[in-house]
Design an enzyme around this catalytic site. Structure first.
Site, PDB file in Angstrom:
ATOM      1  N   GLU A 181      47.605  47.358 105.014  1.00  0.00           N
ATOM      2  CA  GLU A 181      47.288  48.629 105.674  1.00  0.00           C
ATOM      3  C   GLU A 181      47.556  49.798 104.735  1.00  0.00           C
ATOM      4  OE1 GLU A 181      45.915  50.414 107.644  1.00  0.00           O
ATOM      5  OE2 GLU A 181      46.221  49.986 109.758  1.00  0.00           O
ATOM      6  N   ASP A 182      46.866  50.893 105.005  1.00  0.00           N
ATOM      7  CA  ASP A 182      47.139  52.114 104.244  1.00  0.00           C
ATOM      8  C   ASP A 182      48.365  52.838 104.787  1.00  0.00           C
ATOM      9  OD1 ASP A 182      45.861  52.748 106.653  1.00  0.00           O
ATOM     10  OD2 ASP A 182      44.401  54.113 105.766  1.00  0.00           O
ATOM     11  N   ASP A 213      51.076  55.044 111.397  1.00  0.00           N
ATOM     12  CA  ASP A 213      51.341  56.383 111.917  1.00  0.00           C
ATOM     13  C   ASP A 213      51.946  56.232 113.321  1.00  0.00           C
ATOM     14  OD1 ASP A 213      51.157  59.187 112.231  1.00  0.00           O
ATOM     15  OD2 ASP A 213      49.095  59.095 112.908  1.00  0.00           O
ATOM     16  N   PHE A 264      49.828  65.206 107.577  1.00  0.00           N
ATOM     17  CA  PHE A 264      48.568  64.494 107.389  1.00  0.00           C
ATOM     18  C   PHE A 264      48.314  64.352 105.891  1.00  0.00           C
ATOM     19  CE2 PHE A 264      44.098  63.562 107.353  1.00  0.00           C
ATOM     20  CZ  PHE A 264      43.991  62.690 108.424  1.00  0.00           C
ATOM     21  N   ARG A 307      38.931  60.038  99.878  1.00  0.00           N
ATOM     22  CA  ARG A 307      39.363  58.639  99.717  1.00  0.00           C
ATOM     23  C   ARG A 307      39.480  58.256  98.247  1.00  0.00           C
ATOM     24  NH1 ARG A 307      39.177  55.997 104.728  1.00  0.00           N
ATOM     25  NH2 ARG A 307      37.477  56.572 106.104  1.00  0.00           N
TER      26      ARG A 307
HETATM   27  P1  IMP Z   1      48.048  54.678 113.931  1.00  0.00           P
HETATM   28  O1  IMP Z   1      47.274  53.804 114.846  1.00  0.00           O
HETATM   29  O2  IMP Z   1      48.333  56.009 114.561  1.00  0.00           O
HETATM   30  O3  IMP Z   1      49.317  54.029 113.397  1.00  0.00           O
HETATM   31  O4  IMP Z   1      47.158  55.027 112.671  1.00  0.00           O
HETATM   32  C1  IMP Z   1      46.003  54.363 112.442  1.00  0.00           C
HETATM   33  C2  IMP Z   1      45.146  54.891 111.356  1.00  0.00           C
HETATM   34  O5  IMP Z   1      45.020  56.303 111.406  1.00  0.00           O
HETATM   35  C3  IMP Z   1      45.642  54.578 109.960  1.00  0.00           C
HETATM   36  O6  IMP Z   1      45.367  53.259 109.576  1.00  0.00           O
HETATM   37  C4  IMP Z   1      44.830  55.586 109.184  1.00  0.00           C
HETATM   38  O7  IMP Z   1      43.546  55.081 108.921  1.00  0.00           O
HETATM   39  C5  IMP Z   1      44.778  56.781 110.116  1.00  0.00           C
HETATM   40  N1  IMP Z   1      45.828  57.755 109.736  1.00  0.00           N
HETATM   41  C6  IMP Z   1      47.044  57.922 110.274  1.00  0.00           C
HETATM   42  N2  IMP Z   1      47.732  58.896 109.654  1.00  0.00           N
HETATM   43  C7  IMP Z   1      46.904  59.353 108.685  1.00  0.00           C
HETATM   44  C8  IMP Z   1      47.030  60.372 107.675  1.00  0.00           C
HETATM   45  O8  IMP Z   1      48.066  61.070 107.515  1.00  0.00           O
HETATM   46  N3  IMP Z   1      45.957  60.550 106.865  1.00  0.00           N
HETATM   47  C9  IMP Z   1      44.803  59.813 106.979  1.00  0.00           C
HETATM   48  N4  IMP Z   1      44.656  58.857 107.879  1.00  0.00           N
HETATM   49  C10 IMP Z   1      45.690  58.627 108.748  1.00  0.00           C
HETATM   50 MG    MG Z   2      43.851  52.457 108.379  1.00  0.00          MG
END
Ligand code: IMP
Ligand code: MG
Length: 171
Positions: free
Chosen positions: A96-97, A100, A149, A162
């Site tokens: 995963e990147d 969040d 962010f 990206r």
């Molecule tokens: P989550 O489900 O909230 O944990 O986050 C899911 C997805 O939201 C991550 O895999 C990212 O693709 C995107 N995301 C969350 N935070 C960021 C950020 O700070 N920058 C860019 N993409 C984000």
């Molecule tokens: Mg992602």
């Protein structure tokens, strides 16, 4: 928009080598399938896979979307592209990147868990612990970052940035 550098390309490279060593040891002599979560993990998966000495990894991708606006997710997760591979009995490592809110990963872990892999682990380059809404296990985290962010190294804002080779805060 002025970007504020947060993690340099050199720091990312060092972390990738560190993970590659750990994973080489962990999966030595074992089968391994890397599962990249599209699109954000594409650089990380590519760099990690090439840094590992293990030469017989397989790679697959999954794409999920959580509907919401560009900077925050709605909490509803949908599979847009499923794996091509049957993971039953396989060692699966989700790449995963960023974690969040944790919603995406919790969903992925549950979904892939039902397919009875031999093992299921997660490596995420970034984590925003302060933003977590759902508790979910992440075996390997590269960098804990503050609740801003961020873009770059795969992460986007409206599909832009990206391609940046480093991670920056988008003010
Ligand atoms: P989550 O489900 O909230 O944990 O986050 C899911 C997805 O939201 C991550 O895999 C990212 O693709 C995107 N995301 C969350 N935070 C960021 C950020 O700070 N920058 C860019 N993409 C984000
Ligand atoms: Mg992602």
């Amino acid at each position: 928009m002025e970007l504020e550098p947060l993690i340099t390309a050199g720091q990312i490279r060092a972390k990738v080598s560190e993970f590659a060593k750990i994973l080489d040891d962990l999966y030595e002599g074992e089968d391994l399938l890397l599962v990249g979560v599209l699109k954000g993990s594409f650089h990380f998966l590519s760099d990690l896979a090439r840094a590992m000495e293990k030469q017989d990894c397989e790679v697959d991708f999954i794409q999920v979307s959580s509907y919401g606006n560009e900077k925050s997710s709605s909490g509803v997760v949908q599979i847009r592209k499923d794996l091509d591979t049957n993971i039953e009995g396989r060692n699966v490592l989700i790449v995963e990147d960023i974690v969040d809110t944790g919603v995406t990963l919790a969903h992925l872990r549950e979904l892939l868990g039902t397919r009875r892999p031999k093992s299921l682990r997660v490596v995420s380059l970034l984590s925003k612990l302060e933003a977590r809404k759902v508790a979910t296990a992440v075996e390997y985290i590269g960098f804990e970052i503050p609740n801003h962010f961020v873009v770059g190294y795969g992460l986007d804002y409206g599909e832009r940035y990206r391609n940046l080779p480093y991670i920056a805060i988008l003010p």
